[in-house]
Design an enzyme around this catalytic site. Structure first.
Site, PDB file in Angstrom:
ATOM      1  N   ASN B 206       0.226   3.836  -1.031  1.00 57.18           N
ATOM      2  CA  ASN B 206       0.273   2.454  -0.740  1.00 57.18           C
ATOM      3  C   ASN B 206       1.652   1.560  -0.918  1.00 57.18           C
ATOM      4  O   ASN B 206       2.062   0.636  -0.930  1.00 57.18           O
ATOM      5  CB  ASN B 206      -0.868   1.327  -1.175  1.00 57.18           C
ATOM      6  CG  ASN B 206      -0.872   1.520  -2.893  1.00 57.18           C
ATOM      7  OD1 ASN B 206       0.064   2.055  -3.343  1.00 57.18           O
ATOM      8  ND2 ASN B 206      -1.698   0.594  -3.468  1.00 57.18           N
ATOM      9  N   HIS B 207       2.665   2.605  -1.611  1.00 58.24           N
ATOM     10  CA  HIS B 207       3.840   2.297  -1.735  1.00 58.24           C
ATOM     11  C   HIS B 207       4.796   2.017  -0.487  1.00 58.24           C
ATOM     12  O   HIS B 207       4.779   2.820   0.590  1.00 58.24           O
ATOM     13  CB  HIS B 207       4.675   3.078  -2.732  1.00 58.24           C
ATOM     14  CG  HIS B 207       4.053   3.263  -3.960  1.00 58.24           C
ATOM     15  ND1 HIS B 207       4.249   4.460  -4.835  1.00 58.24           N
ATOM     16  CD2 HIS B 207       3.165   2.559  -4.836  1.00 58.24           C
ATOM     17  CE1 HIS B 207       3.315   4.290  -5.786  1.00 58.24           C
ATOM     18  NE2 HIS B 207       2.643   3.174  -5.700  1.00 58.24           N
ATOM     19  N   PRO B 382       1.885  -8.783  -2.512  1.00 59.17           N
ATOM     20  CA  PRO B 382       2.040  -7.910  -1.297  1.00 59.17           C
ATOM     21  C   PRO B 382       0.651  -7.870  -0.456  1.00 59.17           C
ATOM     22  O   PRO B 382      -0.212  -7.475  -1.078  1.00 59.17           O
ATOM     23  CB  PRO B 382       2.606  -6.717  -1.482  1.00 59.17           C
ATOM     24  CG  PRO B 382       2.252  -6.300  -2.939  1.00 59.17           C
ATOM     25  CD  PRO B 382       2.077  -7.780  -3.691  1.00 59.17           C
ATOM     26  N   GLY B 383       0.878  -7.934   0.870  1.00 58.43           N
ATOM     27  CA  GLY B 383      -0.349  -7.755   1.615  1.00 58.43           C
ATOM     28  C   GLY B 383      -0.430  -6.621   2.360  1.00 58.43           C
ATOM     29  O   GLY B 383       0.425  -5.521   1.956  1.00 58.43           O
ATOM     30  N   MET B 385       0.367  -3.867   5.669  1.00 57.71           N
ATOM     31  CA  MET B 385       1.513  -4.047   6.572  1.00 57.71           C
ATOM     32  C   MET B 385       1.605  -4.740   7.790  1.00 57.71           C
ATOM     33  O   MET B 385       2.548  -5.065   8.565  1.00 57.71           O
ATOM     34  CB  MET B 385       2.178  -2.767   6.598  1.00 57.71           C
ATOM     35  CG  MET B 385       1.309  -1.572   7.574  1.00 57.71           C
ATOM     36  SD  MET B 385       2.142  -0.187   7.783  1.00 57.71           S
ATOM     37  CE  MET B 385       0.784   0.984   6.581  1.00 57.71           C
ATOM     38  N   HIS B 408      -3.263  -9.008  -7.429  1.00 61.01           N
ATOM     39  CA  HIS B 408      -2.088  -8.249  -7.218  1.00 61.01           C
ATOM     40  C   HIS B 408      -1.954  -7.858  -5.616  1.00 61.01           C
ATOM     41  O   HIS B 408      -0.827  -7.300  -5.313  1.00 61.01           O
ATOM     42  CB  HIS B 408      -2.173  -7.136  -8.023  1.00 61.01           C
ATOM     43  CG  HIS B 408      -2.767  -6.117  -7.686  1.00 61.01           C
ATOM     44  ND1 HIS B 408      -3.932  -6.117  -7.300  1.00 61.01           N
ATOM     45  CD2 HIS B 408      -2.187  -4.752  -7.260  1.00 61.01           C
ATOM     46  CE1 HIS B 408      -4.604  -4.804  -6.505  1.00 61.01           C
ATOM     47  NE2 HIS B 408      -3.442  -3.930  -6.697  1.00 61.01           N
ATOM     48  N   GLY B 409      -2.710  -8.148  -4.639  1.00 59.83           N
ATOM     49  CA  GLY B 409      -2.823  -7.725  -3.355  1.00 59.83           C
ATOM     50  C   GLY B 409      -3.799  -8.060  -2.729  1.00 59.83           C
ATOM     51  O   GLY B 409      -4.605  -8.993  -3.041  1.00 59.83           O
TER      52      GLY B 409
END
Lengths: 144, 485
Positions: B206-207, B382-383, B385, B408-409
């Protein structure tokens, strides 16, 4: 006693897990179950049909239990992937008992022109980890 | 109605309590921050059991918390927060995770999407080429073992002193990108060997690196303070962690703690929760090694920041002052840290485990950068993409309730296998390109696993965080370019 069953008959299945991937591997003996777990893990990482067994490494692990051996076995293979870039595809676990594991593993150095990483595996985890000696099966959740 | 549901107590619209009676051995209750809709999915998984398992760990204070993006993890749930008393509590490597200091940083540009649109394909290509994924390939640096020890002990400072970044990047990073108390002697050679070729690499899974465009501003004052001025302004997100080095540190210490538990008379419901007293030699060694891995992750994100700035310069041929790319903030979301918090009116030193959770300190907290003192610590979420990412701020409510923590997401709802069954990576990328999102990825498979449908709708998660008060919405960005390892 290890059977002569061909390593081409891969015996593992993937198990659904929301964030990670579960892997159950079987064999005619525990050696094979460990071999198939490693094969299963590298099948998650890449398409092993494109990997040739051109380099090999001898792996020797000492731990206090079969569970620790499984955890360390898979994580040692990932260490070789990180440090040397080796994608293993052939595994021969010659010795396994509750204290140690010896194996010869072969594969190929990752070549970005021919290989792709399908799913990067960060680590084997202890969560739901099982070694069933009577059924010659192992279960592990991989952190991906 | 299943056992999990009937045992939960609804405290209000966004807080559900798991009472101590839910499971033998719970030392404190659990609290889940969620909505009624999302709760249904949480119950289907083993999350409630995992929150309850964490509540059994020695020295846990107040509650075992689950943030709004919580989902089934290994050992700890992802989105879990647990505070342990440093005198009689434990530290658990599983409560940090394998990817130590997986985290995210946000950089603000001075560019507007409309003006840069024509350069976007070359910009995304330049980023993809200059920042190695590090999967099967190495980073561009060649470190010796002395350099490696400095990375582990100095984190971002090492990178900036080597010329990879700006001095002001340090003050915009949690802990200034350098945890004190990190001693490289506690990191195994095997971990260092894994870390050397991977420094300055993104990793897969997921990076990602994302060029985003500000799409909505909810709090003008806070956004302006962060250098986020207007809708259409471009930003850059970098999401990565401590790579193989962190995974090895986690492996080494989970194993050593699993063996040491008997010595300390500790029993845990799941071996992945292996832990040791914070004041034991195993606990202290892990804390120091984990801080080293955290520093490695900060140095890693700092190096990628430098590479990204070079790539922008190359692709659009503008100078630093015209491009900007100023660091807004960098936060860890897999870490354990010693912090001071109030428990029953008394200030205590606690070890706060945040596993897939973000620190969310309020305005005027001494540990946040002076420039953010008036608005609270920036919280970066962050969500996926195909949808949005959010910028929020920390609050007093978080400080009082969740030991200064929030989500966190977006939080996964579908396994990677299920995600791939429903959509091919190729189709998903074509769909994104039709929406104007350019994607460069190492493989289609890795993209399919991260497709939007695999995640909760981040808008729902953020709404719970905002309305429950554990963080406050500032702005939202949408992706226009994505690089995946």
């Amino acid at each position: 006693m290890k059977s002569n069953k061909s390593m081409t008959e891969k015996k593992f299945r993937l198990v659904e897990h929301t964030a990670d991937i579960g892997l159950v591997a079987y064999g005619n003996c525990l050696n094979e179950a460990f071999e198939n777990a490693a094969f299963g893990m590298f099948s998650i990482i890449t398409d092993l049909r494109k990997v040739k067994p051109t380099v090999s490494r001898a792996i020797s692990i000492r731990e206090d239990s079969y569970e620790d051996l499984l955890f360390e076995w898979l994580n040692t293979l990932l260490y070789h992937l990180d440090v040397e870039g080796i994608i293993f595809r052939k595994f021969n676990v010659s010795t396994i008992n509750d204290r140690c594991l010896s194996a010869e593993c072969s594969g190929e150095i990752f070549d970005p022109n021919r290989h792709t990483i399908k799913t990067a595996v960060k680590s084997a985890t202890y969560h739901l980890l099982e070694v069933n000696r009577s059924k010659c099966s192992v279960k592990v959740i991989l952190d991906v | 109605m299943n056992k999990e549901f009937s045992n939960l107590t609804r405290l209000d619209s966004y807080r559900y309590q798991i009472p101590k009676s839910f499971m033998d051995g719970m030392l404190v209750p659990g609290i889940v921050y969620t909505s009624e809709d999302m709760l249904q999915h949480i119950i289907k998984e083993q999350v409630i059991k995992q929150i309850a398992n964490v509540a059994c760990l020695p020295g846990i204070q107040k509650c075992s918390f689950a943030m709004p993006d919580v989902h089934w993890g290994y050992g700890f749930p992802i989105g879990g927060v647990a505070a342990m008393d440093i005198e009689n509590g434990v530290i658990s490597p599983g409560g940090v995770g394998f990817d130590i200091n997986c985290g995210v940083r946000l950089l603000g540009t001075k560019l507007k999407y409309d003006e840069i649109k024509k350069y976007m394909p070359s910009l995304v290509d330049a980023l993809y080429k200059s920042i190695p994924s590090g999967v099967g390939t190495s980073g561009k640096l060649r470190l010796n073992s002395k350099d490696m020890d400095r990375v582990l002990e100095q984190g971002s400072r090492w990178a900036v002193e080597k010329g990879y970044g700006r001095i002001e990047d340090l003050s915009s990073t949690e802990e200034s990108g350098e945890m004190a108390g990190a001693n490289a002697a506690y990191v195994s050679n095997r971990a260092k060997e894994r870390g050397i070729p991977q420094l300055g690499t993104l990793g897969a899974g997921n990076h990602f690196i994302e060029i985003g465009m500000i799409d909505k501003i909810y709090d003008d004052g806070a956004a302006t303070t962060m250098g986020l001025f207007e809708v259409g302004q471009l930003v850059l997100w970098i999401h990565s962690g401590s790579r193989g080095l962190g995974h090895q540190v986690a492996n080494d210490y989970i194993k050593s703690m699993a063996k040491a538990m008997a010595k300390y008379g500790i029993q845990v419901p799941d071996r992945q929760l292996a832990c040791a007293p914070l004041n034991s030699s195993e606990g202290k060694s892990y804390l120091s090694a984990m801080y080293c891995a955290a520093n490695y992750a900060w140095a890693n994100r700092q190096l990628m920041t430098h590479l990204a700035r070079e790539a922008f310069h190359k692709a659009i041929n503008l100078g630093e002052s015209e491009i900007g790319l100023d660091l807004v903030y960098d936060i860890a979301h897999n870490i354990a840290k010693i912090e001071k918090h109030l428990v029953d009116g008394k200030q205590k030193q606690l070890c706060i485990h945040r596993k897939g959770a973000t620190r969310a300190f309020p305005p005027e907290h001494v540990q946040i950068p002076a420039k953010y003192s008036g608005i609270g610590q920036p919280v970066l979420i962050p969500g996926d993409m195909g949808r949005y990412s959010y910028i929020m701020t920390g609050t007093q409510t978080a400080m009082e309730e969740t030991f200064g923590s929030t989500c966190h997401g977006a939080g996964r709802v579908k396994s990677r296998m299920a995600a791939k069954k429903n959509i091919s990576g190729k189709d998903f990328i074509s769909g994104l390109e039709r929406q104007g999102i350019i994607v460069r990825a190492g493989s289609y498979s890795s993209v399919a696993e991260e497709a939007s449908a695999a995640y909760k709708n981040i808008d729902d998660v953020i709404q719970v965080a905002h309305l429950s008060g554990i963080s406050k919405k500032v702005a939202r960005t949408k992706p226009v370019g994505v690089i995946k390892g």
